[in-house]
Design a protein around this motif. Structure first.
Motif, PDB file in Angstrom:
ATOM      1  N   TYR A  80     -49.645  58.922 112.186  1.00  0.00           N
ATOM      2  CA  TYR A  80     -49.861  59.378 110.811  1.00  0.00           C
ATOM      3  C   TYR A  80     -51.239  60.010 110.636  1.00  0.00           C
ATOM      4  CZ  TYR A  80     -45.601  57.860 108.568  1.00  0.00           C
ATOM      5  OH  TYR A  80     -44.295  57.765 108.167  1.00  0.00           O
ATOM      6  N   LEU A  81     -52.217  59.535 111.371  1.00  0.00           N
ATOM      7  CA  LEU A  81     -53.531  60.179 111.309  1.00  0.00           C
ATOM      8  C   LEU A  81     -53.461  61.609 111.839  1.00  0.00           C
ATOM      9  CD1 LEU A  81     -55.979  57.307 112.360  1.00  0.00           C
ATOM     10  CD2 LEU A  81     -55.718  58.355 110.101  1.00  0.00           C
ATOM     11  N   ASP A  82     -52.650  61.837 112.873  1.00  0.00           N
ATOM     12  CA  ASP A  82     -52.470  63.199 113.373  1.00  0.00           C
ATOM     13  C   ASP A  82     -51.819  64.092 112.317  1.00  0.00           C
ATOM     14  OD1 ASP A  82     -53.618  62.684 115.824  1.00  0.00           O
ATOM     15  OD2 ASP A  82     -51.725  62.109 116.765  1.00  0.00           O
ATOM     16  N   PHE A  83     -50.784  63.577 111.637  1.00  0.00           N
ATOM     17  CA  PHE A  83     -50.136  64.360 110.582  1.00  0.00           C
ATOM     18  C   PHE A  83     -51.130  64.697 109.473  1.00  0.00           C
ATOM     19  CE2 PHE A  83     -46.059  62.872 112.340  1.00  0.00           C
ATOM     20  CZ  PHE A  83     -45.287  64.005 112.181  1.00  0.00           C
ATOM     21  N   ILE A  84     -51.880  63.698 109.021  1.00  0.00           N
ATOM     22  CA  ILE A  84     -52.823  63.926 107.925  1.00  0.00           C
ATOM     23  C   ILE A  84     -53.934  64.882 108.355  1.00  0.00           C
ATOM     24  CG2 ILE A  84     -54.460  62.789 106.379  1.00  0.00           C
ATOM     25  CD1 ILE A  84     -52.737  60.258 106.633  1.00  0.00           C
ATOM     26  N   THR A  85     -54.405  64.753 109.608  1.00  0.00           N
ATOM     27  CA  THR A  85     -55.455  65.649 110.100  1.00  0.00           C
ATOM     28  C   THR A  85     -54.992  67.088 110.123  1.00  0.00           C
ATOM     29  OG1 THR A  85     -56.364  63.861 111.463  1.00  0.00           O
ATOM     30  CG2 THR A  85     -56.998  66.107 112.034  1.00  0.00           C
ATOM     31  N   MET A  86     -53.794  67.331 110.648  1.00  0.00           N
ATOM     32  CA  MET A  86     -53.276  68.708 110.695  1.00  0.00           C
ATOM     33  C   MET A  86     -53.103  69.278 109.291  1.00  0.00           C
ATOM     34  SD  MET A  86     -50.509  68.734 113.844  1.00  0.00           S
ATOM     35  CE  MET A  86     -49.547  67.352 113.176  1.00  0.00           C
ATOM     36  N   ALA A  87     -52.654  68.474 108.354  1.00  0.00           N
ATOM     37  CA  ALA A  87     -52.469  68.970 106.993  1.00  0.00           C
ATOM     38  C   ALA A  87     -53.804  69.295 106.332  1.00  0.00           C
ATOM     39  CB  ALA A  87     -51.697  67.935 106.165  1.00  0.00           C
ATOM     40  N   VAL A  88     -54.812  68.442 106.545  1.00  0.00           N
ATOM     41  CA  VAL A  88     -56.131  68.702 105.964  1.00  0.00           C
ATOM     42  C   VAL A  88     -56.761  69.942 106.588  1.00  0.00           C
ATOM     43  CG1 VAL A  88     -58.487  67.799 105.788  1.00  0.00           C
ATOM     44  CG2 VAL A  88     -56.546  66.316 105.266  1.00  0.00           C
ATOM     45  N   GLU A  89     -56.668  70.089 107.897  1.00  0.00           N
ATOM     46  CA  GLU A  89     -57.252  71.261 108.562  1.00  0.00           C
ATOM     47  C   GLU A  89     -56.508  72.543 108.216  1.00  0.00           C
ATOM     48  OE1 GLU A  89     -57.318  70.257 112.675  1.00  0.00           O
ATOM     49  OE2 GLU A  89     -59.208  69.140 112.516  1.00  0.00           O
ATOM     50  N   ALA A  90     -55.245  72.397 107.755  1.00  0.00           N
ATOM     51  CA  ALA A  90     -54.492  73.571 107.313  1.00  0.00           C
ATOM     52  C   ALA A  90     -54.854  74.001 105.906  1.00  0.00           C
ATOM     53  CB  ALA A  90     -52.993  73.304 107.403  1.00  0.00           C
ATOM     54  N   GLY A  91     -55.687  73.221 105.208  1.00  0.00           N
ATOM     55  CA  GLY A  91     -56.160  73.614 103.892  1.00  0.00           C
ATOM     56  C   GLY A  91     -55.713  72.731 102.758  1.00  0.00           C
ATOM     57  N   LEU A  92     -54.929  71.701 103.021  1.00  0.00           N
ATOM     58  CA  LEU A  92     -54.482  70.816 101.955  1.00  0.00           C
ATOM     59  C   LEU A  92     -55.561  69.801 101.603  1.00  0.00           C
ATOM     60  CD1 LEU A  92     -50.786  70.031 103.001  1.00  0.00           C
ATOM     61  CD2 LEU A  92     -51.550  71.556 101.174  1.00  0.00           C
ATOM     62  N   SER A  93     -55.489  69.308 100.378  1.00  0.00           N
ATOM     63  CA  SER A  93     -56.377  68.216  99.993  1.00  0.00           C
ATOM     64  C   SER A  93     -55.871  66.919 100.607  1.00  0.00           C
ATOM     65  CB  SER A  93     -56.425  68.090  98.467  1.00  0.00           C
ATOM     66  OG  SER A  93     -55.134  67.774  97.962  1.00  0.00           O
ATOM     67  N   LEU A  94     -56.680  65.860 100.507  1.00  0.00           N
ATOM     68  CA  LEU A  94     -56.272  64.576 101.081  1.00  0.00           C
ATOM     69  C   LEU A  94     -55.009  64.025 100.419  1.00  0.00           C
ATOM     70  CD1 LEU A  94     -56.843  62.343 103.094  1.00  0.00           C
ATOM     71  CD2 LEU A  94     -58.397  61.306 101.425  1.00  0.00           C
ATOM     72  N   PRO A  95     -54.860  64.048  99.074  1.00  0.00           N
ATOM     73  CA  PRO A  95     -53.584  63.597  98.494  1.00  0.00           C
ATOM     74  C   PRO A  95     -52.396  64.432  98.954  1.00  0.00           C
ATOM     75  CG  PRO A  95     -55.296  63.635  96.816  1.00  0.00           C
ATOM     76  CD  PRO A  95     -55.864  64.296  98.022  1.00  0.00           C
ATOM     77  N   GLY A  96     -52.593  65.766  99.067  1.00  0.00           N
ATOM     78  CA  GLY A  96     -51.506  66.606  99.563  1.00  0.00           C
ATOM     79  C   GLY A  96     -51.167  66.306 101.007  1.00  0.00           C
ATOM     80  N   ALA A  97     -52.194  65.999 101.812  1.00  0.00           N
ATOM     81  CA  ALA A  97     -51.939  65.648 103.211  1.00  0.00           C
ATOM     82  C   ALA A  97     -51.191  64.327 103.318  1.00  0.00           C
ATOM     83  CB  ALA A  97     -53.268  65.573 103.964  1.00  0.00           C
ATOM     84  N   LEU A  98     -51.549  63.370 102.469  1.00  0.00           N
ATOM     85  CA  LEU A  98     -50.825  62.097 102.472  1.00  0.00           C
ATOM     86  C   LEU A  98     -49.371  62.296 102.081  1.00  0.00           C
ATOM     87  CD1 LEU A  98     -53.502  59.815 100.756  1.00  0.00           C
ATOM     88  CD2 LEU A  98     -52.868  59.829 103.166  1.00  0.00           C
ATOM     89  N   LEU A  99     -49.117  63.192 101.111  1.00  0.00           N
ATOM     90  CA  LEU A  99     -47.743  63.469 100.697  1.00  0.00           C
ATOM     91  C   LEU A  99     -46.961  64.139 101.824  1.00  0.00           C
ATOM     92  CD1 LEU A  99     -45.643  63.437  98.442  1.00  0.00           C
ATOM     93  CD2 LEU A  99     -46.549  65.647  97.672  1.00  0.00           C
ATOM     94  N   GLN A 100     -47.580  65.093 102.524  1.00  0.00           N
ATOM     95  CA  GLN A 100     -46.914  65.749 103.652  1.00  0.00           C
ATOM     96  C   GLN A 100     -46.629  64.759 104.779  1.00  0.00           C
ATOM     97  OE1 GLN A 100     -45.712  68.882 104.143  1.00  0.00           O
ATOM     98  NE2 GLN A 100     -46.095  69.215 101.955  1.00  0.00           N
TER      99      GLN A 100
END
Length: 292
Positions: free
Chosen positions: A154-174
């Protein structure tokens, strides 16, 4: 009173106790408050069978619990993921019921084989009282192992989402939408609900860390909180934490693999080696006996 009459008296008292409990529950069932379990976790089938008795004991015998005891039990239930399964009062009542049933059944069994012993009955009562606590501890261990195993993913998923430009809440949702199913996914979904309800993202993550009470989750949340307060890069922090958790997961697997030969010594010596020797020695012994 003679010794042969003592088991009969104990059996009579045990049967009378069970009967009085049943009659009391029937007499006071209308005064029990109604509990809506539609939004609570389902009970196992043994718990459903005895749940009316649990409600009765919780309502009439768990009122004397101190605030400190209730809070301690509540923390234990939260850490094991049972906070939406039963209340602290119901958990205490479940332990009382388990002790009563264990003592009654053991007494009847000992009387049936004519081996009644007060000491054995007390041991059974103690085991019945401790059994729910052992089950709760095992549930917490299984929950902790499942969450720690999924944490790097899950940390990998959240990291990729944040580095793609999403905010932390958006990364958690993804992460919850695309990550694997499991207990950690449920906890992150709860974080998303807390954020939507108005909590800050760090406050929601810290609440999750307090619920889980795991060193790995606490360290990740602390690093994110530090990056948030100091203006550091959340993406870099997440990537470092993901690498660290992946290394620790590999080290845990390596440790378990090294412990496997040690754990196999007792089964080999106690079961496998004697059977092997018996199979090898049987033909030799039979041949010697026939030759003689």
């Amino acid at each position: 009173m003679s010794d042969p009459q003592l088991p009969l008296l104990a059996a009579g008292l045990a049967a009378a106790t069970v009967g009085l409990m049943a009659l009391s529950m029937l007499a006071f069932r209308h005064s029990l408050p109604n509990v809506d379990r539609r939004f609570m976790d389902p009970l196992s089938w043994p718990e459903r069978m005895v749940w009316p008795l649990v409600r009765f004991l919780a309502h009439y015998f768990a009122r004397g619990l101190s605030v400190e005891t209730i809070e301690r039990i509540r923390r234990q239930l939260v850490h094991a993921g049972w906070d939406f399964r039963m209340t602290p009062e119901q958990y205490f009542a479940l332990r009382l019921l388990a002790a009563t049933l264990a003592g009654t059944l053991s007494t009847l069994a000992l009387i049936a084989v004519d081996r009644f012993s007060p000491a054995l009955a007390l041991v059974a009562v103690g085991f019945g009282y401790v059994a729910p606590a052992l089950k709760l501890a095992e549930a917490r261990k299984q929950r902790s192992r499942a969450i720690v195993r999924l944490l790097p993913t899950y940390l990998d998923f959240i990291t990729m989402a944040v580095e793609a430009g999403l905010s932390l809440p958006g990364a958690l949702l993804q992460a919850t939408q695309n990550g694997p199913d499991g207990l950690l996914k449920q906890e992150i979904q709860r974080v998303n609900r807390d954020i939507k309800a108005g909590s800050g993202r760090i406050e929601a993550l810290e609440a999750m860390a307090a619920r889980l009470d795991l060193r790995e989750v606490t360290s990740v949340v602390a690093a994110l909180a530090q990056a948030e307060r100091t203006g550091g890069s959340v993406g870099n922090t997440l990537r470092i934490q993901a690498d660290q958790q992946r290394i620790e997961r590999f080290q845990r697997a390596e440790k378990l693999a090294m412990e496997a030969p040690v754990k196999l010594i007792f089964p080999l010596v106690a079961f496998i080696f004697p059977t092997t020797f018996l199979v090898l020695a049987f033909p030799i012994v039979m041949k010697l006996l026939h030759d003689v």
